[in-house]
Write a protein that holds these residues in place. Structure first.
Motif, PDB file in Angstrom:
ATOM      1  N   MET A 173      -2.905   9.346  -3.679  1.00 22.10           N
ATOM      2  CA  MET A 173      -3.433   8.163  -3.182  1.00 22.10           C
ATOM      3  C   MET A 173      -2.087   7.428  -3.055  1.00 22.10           C
ATOM      4  N   ILE A 174      -1.776   6.867  -1.663  1.00 20.77           N
ATOM      5  CA  ILE A 174      -0.913   6.041  -1.294  1.00 20.77           C
ATOM      6  C   ILE A 174      -1.047   4.649  -1.053  1.00 20.77           C
ATOM      7  N   ARG A 175      -0.462   3.797  -1.450  1.00 24.30           N
ATOM      8  CA  ARG A 175      -0.825   2.358  -0.976  1.00 24.30           C
ATOM      9  C   ARG A 175       0.155   1.784  -0.061  1.00 24.30           C
ATOM     10  N   LEU A 176      -0.168   1.649   1.088  1.00 22.76           N
ATOM     11  CA  LEU A 176       0.959   1.035   2.111  1.00 22.76           C
ATOM     12  C   LEU A 176       1.088  -0.524   1.889  1.00 22.76           C
ATOM     13  N   VAL A 177       2.074  -0.942   2.589  1.00 20.12           N
ATOM     14  CA  VAL A 177       2.417  -2.242   2.670  1.00 20.12           C
ATOM     15  C   VAL A 177       1.129  -3.331   3.059  1.00 20.12           C
ATOM     16  N   SER A 178       0.508  -2.741   4.091  1.00 14.89           N
ATOM     17  CA  SER A 178      -0.540  -3.395   4.766  1.00 14.89           C
ATOM     18  C   SER A 178      -1.563  -3.623   3.764  1.00 14.89           C
ATOM     19  N   GLY A 179      -1.820  -2.863   2.541  1.00 13.12           N
ATOM     20  CA  GLY A 179      -2.843  -2.854   1.519  1.00 13.12           C
ATOM     21  C   GLY A 179      -3.673  -1.673   1.960  1.00 13.12           C
ATOM     22  N   GLU A 180      -3.457  -0.951   2.875  1.00  9.18           N
ATOM     23  CA  GLU A 180      -4.179   0.357   3.002  1.00  9.18           C
ATOM     24  C   GLU A 180      -4.208   1.432   2.137  1.00  9.18           C
TER      25      GLU A 180
END
Length: 273
Positions: A173-180
């Motif tokens: 699971m990856i958390r992107l800067v956008s919160g996705e």
């Protein structure tokens, strides 16, 4: 990386703010890794404008980048370079066979540093390895969506993501800067660190001419047009349009979601904010 503001000795320097990177290469790029870039003016292969307010701009050369990091398994950083086609900086690598390649330069990368690429490796800024061998909580960029395709996520200036979880089904699971939150196969590769030139968001062009140098043409407000030209046009005196913001063709804008459901949507755990 430092921000530089200018004294307003001329109108063009009144609000000008630029970034300064003294370690960047002052010469030309490697000739065999570049090609001439023709301008599209926002037009597609049929000659129709699909992206408005594009055109002109300074002449550019495209730099071929190794997003897969397969060309050089271990290389030395020769220098850092500016790239007119992207917001982040580039790093020129050379392997033991004297082969050269460009990669995205992460924040904190220095000349003379040795970088590696493969299934395993040291957890060091600039190294590329599989997600299954990266510790949880590591900051990443240039992340693959499909194994072997090359990095597609987090490639702009200052972009980064974080590995927050590894599942037993072979996905992380990856958390992107956008919160996705997005699930990505642990066989995919990613590069340690964040992309360089994080202060790019603080740049102030200072004048309209600098936008033209970047290939950005002027944009006229709809409320300043006539009713025949735009749905917001017309009215007595200054108006706000009298309706929710739309395009010249009546399509909703400013927050209207236009993304179509793709086959990869099933890997999105949480939508962006």
């Amino acid at each position: 990386m430092v921000l530089k503001s200018y004294k307003p000795v001329t109108p063009s320097t009144r609000h000008l703010i630029t970034t300064q990177e003294p370690t960047l290469w002052k010469g030309k790029p490697v000739k065999q890794l570049t090609v001439g870039l023709s301008k599209s003016g926002g037009r597609n292969n049929l000659g129709r404008i699909t992206t408005r307010h594009r055109g002109g701009g300074h002449k550019r050369k495209y730099r071929f980048l190794d997003f897969q990091r397969n060309q050089i398994q271990e290389g030395k950083v020769l220098r850092l370079e500016y790239d007119p086609n992207r917001t982040g900086f580039l790093a020129l690598l050379k392997n033991e066979d004297e082969k050269l390649s460009y990669i995205l330069a992460p924040q904190g990368l220095q000349e003379g540093q040795i970088l590696t690429s493969g299934e395993t490796g040291d957890i060091q800024v600039g190294n590329t390895l599989s997600l299954k061998n990266i510790p949880i909580g590591t900051t990443l960029h240039n992340i693959e969506i499909y194994p072997g395709r090359g990095g597609q996520l987090c490639r702009a200036a200052g972009a980064q993501a974080q590995l927050i979880k590894k599942n037993e089904d072979g996905y992380g699971m990856i958390r992107l800067v956008s919160g996705e939150l997005r699930l990505i196969s642990l066989e995919c590769k990613a590069t340690i660190g964040s992309v360089s030139n994080a202060d790019h968001q603080n740049i102030c062009l200072g004048k309209a001419g600098r936008s033209r140098w970047l290939g950005r043409r002027p944009s006229v407000r709809g409320v300043a047009m006539n009713p025949v030209d735009h749905p917001h046009g017309g009215g007595q005196g200054k108006t706000s349009g009298g309706r929710p913001s739309v395009t010249p063709w009546g399509w909703s804008t400013k927050g209207k979601k236009t993304r179509h459901n793709l086959a990869t949507d099933r890997y999105i755990v949480k939508r962006r904010k």
